[in-house]
Motif scaffolding. Structure first.
Motif, mmCIF file in Angstrom:
data_model
loop_
_atom_site.group_PDB
_atom_site.id
_atom_site.type_symbol
_atom_site.label_atom_id
_atom_site.label_comp_id
_atom_site.label_asym_id
_atom_site.label_seq_id
_atom_site.Cartn_x
_atom_site.Cartn_y
_atom_site.Cartn_z
ATOM 1 N N MET A 212 0.833 -1.203 0.000
ATOM 2 C CA MET A 212 0.000 0.000 0.000
ATOM 3 C C MET A 212 0.867 1.253 0.000
ATOM 4 O O MET A 212 0.572 2.227 -0.697
ATOM 5 N N ASP A 213 1.968 1.231 0.768
ATOM 6 C CA ASP A 213 2.868 2.384 0.794
ATOM 7 C C ASP A 213 3.448 2.679 -0.587
ATOM 8 O O ASP A 213 3.558 3.840 -1.003
ATOM 9 N N LEU A 214 3.813 1.635 -1.308
ATOM 10 C CA LEU A 214 4.346 1.836 -2.655
ATOM 11 C C LEU A 214 3.266 2.386 -3.582
ATOM 12 O O LEU A 214 3.545 3.223 -4.456
ATOM 13 N N ALA A 215 2.030 1.945 -3.380
ATOM 14 C CA ALA A 215 0.918 2.474 -4.175
ATOM 15 C C ALA A 215 0.697 3.959 -3.872
ATOM 16 O O ALA A 215 0.436 4.761 -4.781
ATOM 17 N N TYR A 216 0.805 4.343 -2.592
ATOM 18 C CA TYR A 216 0.686 5.766 -2.253
ATOM 19 C C TYR A 216 1.791 6.578 -2.921
ATOM 20 O O TYR A 216 1.560 7.713 -3.380
ATOM 21 N N MET A 217 2.981 6.025 -3.011
ATOM 22 C CA MET A 217 4.069 6.727 -3.694
ATOM 23 C C MET A 217 3.728 6.934 -5.174
ATOM 24 O O MET A 217 3.979 8.011 -5.732
ATOM 25 N N LEU A 218 3.161 5.915 -5.803
ATOM 26 C CA LEU A 218 2.759 6.053 -7.205
ATOM 27 C C LEU A 218 1.674 7.114 -7.366
ATOM 28 O O LEU A 218 1.682 7.885 -8.333
ATOM 29 N N TYR B 73 -1.029 19.568 -6.405
ATOM 30 C CA TYR B 73 -0.123 19.545 -5.257
ATOM 31 C C TYR B 73 -0.853 19.603 -3.917
ATOM 32 O O TYR B 73 -0.328 19.135 -2.903
ATOM 33 N N ASP B 74 -2.063 20.172 -3.906
ATOM 34 C CA ASP B 74 -2.759 20.337 -2.634
ATOM 35 C C ASP B 74 -3.205 19.008 -2.031
ATOM 36 O O ASP B 74 -3.522 18.942 -0.842
ATOM 37 N N LYS B 75 -3.215 17.915 -2.832
ATOM 38 C CA LYS B 75 -3.638 16.616 -2.315
ATOM 39 C C LYS B 75 -2.466 15.728 -1.881
ATOM 40 O O LYS B 75 -2.681 14.660 -1.311
ATOM 41 N N ILE B 76 -1.247 16.174 -2.165
ATOM 42 C CA ILE B 76 -0.088 15.329 -1.860
ATOM 43 C C ILE B 76 0.079 15.129 -0.353
ATOM 44 O O ILE B 76 0.365 14.025 0.113
ATOM 45 N N GLU B 77 -0.114 16.174 0.417
ATOM 46 C CA GLU B 77 0.063 16.076 1.872
ATOM 47 C C GLU B 77 -0.891 15.041 2.458
ATOM 48 O O GLU B 77 -0.509 14.250 3.334
ATOM 49 N N ASP B 78 -2.133 15.019 1.983
ATOM 50 C CA ASP B 78 -3.107 14.042 2.484
ATOM 51 C C ASP B 78 -2.655 12.614 2.195
ATOM 52 O O ASP B 78 -2.775 11.730 3.051
ATOM 53 N N GLU B 79 -2.149 12.366 0.989
ATOM 54 C CA GLU B 79 -1.695 11.025 0.641
ATOM 55 C C GLU B 79 -0.441 10.658 1.436
ATOM 56 O O GLU B 79 -0.278 9.507 1.865
ATOM 57 N N ASN C 198 0.275 11.493 4.413
ATOM 58 C CA ASN C 198 -0.100 11.157 5.789
ATOM 59 C C ASN C 198 -0.667 9.745 5.919
ATOM 60 O O ASN C 198 -0.817 9.232 7.025
ATOM 61 N N LYS C 199 -0.979 9.103 4.802
ATOM 62 C CA LYS C 199 -1.483 7.732 4.828
ATOM 63 C C LYS C 199 -0.360 6.699 4.739
ATOM 64 O O LYS C 199 -0.602 5.503 4.927
ATOM 65 N N ILE C 200 0.851 7.143 4.436
ATOM 66 C CA ILE C 200 1.987 6.226 4.324
ATOM 67 C C ILE C 200 2.384 5.754 5.718
ATOM 68 O O ILE C 200 2.548 6.564 6.638
ATOM 69 N N PHE D 200 11.266 11.390 0.888
ATOM 70 C CA PHE D 200 11.180 11.522 -0.562
ATOM 71 C C PHE D 200 9.940 12.328 -0.959
ATOM 72 O O PHE D 200 9.978 13.121 -1.901
ATOM 73 N N VAL D 201 8.840 12.117 -0.228
ATOM 74 C CA VAL D 201 7.632 12.888 -0.509
ATOM 75 C C VAL D 201 7.833 14.342 -0.112
ATOM 76 O O VAL D 201 7.438 15.265 -0.838
#
Length: 327
Positions: A274-280, A291-297, A299-301, A309-310
């Protein structure tokens, strides 16, 4: 010459120090370079495969190259999404002749070498025949812009641990080596989990390990960044057959590339995958400038090793936005 270290950054520092001090007097097809002839590299912790530095911390492109292999494709469109420079290595503008995916899983249109070595290691645990061939004699019959630098991948199961040794005819120490070690140690861990073994050591043998003169400045900048943290290797791959999860994440990669709204949560996999999927998904959001949605994703890692890296992606965007606003 032997280089033996615990992390990829430890290896890179020692190798680049050596190459930066050598004369740039070898002139092959891609420009002048310095060279170590006959290098043996050993990564004692294969999970410490991601560079933690500012200049070489390229987790997104490394993941992209791995999934390109696992997709069994040599598509230029696939890999250039992650690594733009591959466009210069295509003969026909559509494929990469030397792409590893078809050679790993469909050599000469009929031989799944990856499946063969897994079956062999299961039936003959002490075998020395679990070898995958990537470079082929036929690669020299017609000139191509890209042919494999990797000759063979060999897997040896000893004392319940799967060890791996890669043989390279040539390796670019600055650009190619970090990606190669990342991808090959991931393949090593996939094979280990496929046969129910623990992860052993990784060795990497190179005939010509080199640094191009055009990358010398970047290599020196890398060395000036100093010692990086070794506290955050990648987590262990789940102790189960990995192929169901690999197939799911490959499908998700295609989905999220075409629609950045694709849902990671629907995958229902172990948190490792799942973490690798969040990176994708974060990469897809970045490419689509959402870019405004990157922080939300982010926080799920679940694993801290990916957060840096994020954060770099976010910092790069903020720096770019600041420059645009200033102008």
């Amino acid at each position: 010459m032997l280089f033996k270290e615990e992390t990829i950054d430890d290896l890179m520092r020692e190798i680049l120090k050596e190459l930066c001090d050598k004369p740039f007097d070898i002139v092959p097809t891609k420009g002048a370079c310095s060279e170590i002839f006959g290098a043996m590299l050993e990564l004692t912790n294969p999970r410490a495969r991601l560079s933690r530095t500012e200049t070489r911390g390229k987790s997104f492109s490394a993941l992209g190259e791995l999934f390109w292999y696992l997709s069994r494709s040599n598509s230029l469109e696939y890999i250039s999404y992650f690594i733009h420079r591959y466009k210069t290595y295509s003969d026909d503008g559509e494929t990469i002749y030397g792409g590893y995916g078809p050679r790993l899983f469909n050599m000469r249109g009929e031989h799944n070498q990856f499946e063969t070595v897994i079956k062999l290691l299961k039936s003959k645990p002490n075998t020395r025949q679990a070898v995958i061939q990537l470079f082929d004699a036929e690669d020299l019959l017609i000139e191509h812009k890209d042919i494999p630098c990797t000759c063979t991948l060999q897997f040896l199961l000893r004392d319940g641990k799967l060890n791996m040794i890669t043989f390279m005819r040539s390796n670019d120490a600055y650009l190619g080596l970090p990606h190669d070690i990342f991808c090959f140690t991931m393949l090593q861990e996939i094979v280990a989990r496929s046969i129910g073994a623990e992860l052993g050591v990784y060795k990497h043998v190179v005939a010509s390990l080199h640094l191009y003169e055009k990358n010398q400045k970047d290599a020196n900048q890398y060395l000036q960044e100093g010692v990086q943290s070794t506290k955050f290797p990648m987590p262990e791959m789940p102790n189960e057959d990995p192929w169901d999860s690999i197939h799911k994440i490959l499908k998700f990669e295609n989905d999220v590339r075409n629609s950045y709204d694709a849902s990671v949560e629907n995958l229902k996999m172990d948190k490792y995958w799942m973490d690798l999927a969040y990176m994708l998904k974060i990469l897809a959001l970045s490419k689509n400038k959402v870019y405004d949605k990157i922080e939300d994703e982010k926080n799920k890692i679940s694993n801290e090793s990916y957060i840096a890296f994020v954060n770099k992606k976010i910092d790069d965007f903020n720096a770019k936005f600041a420059r645009i606003s200033k102008n």
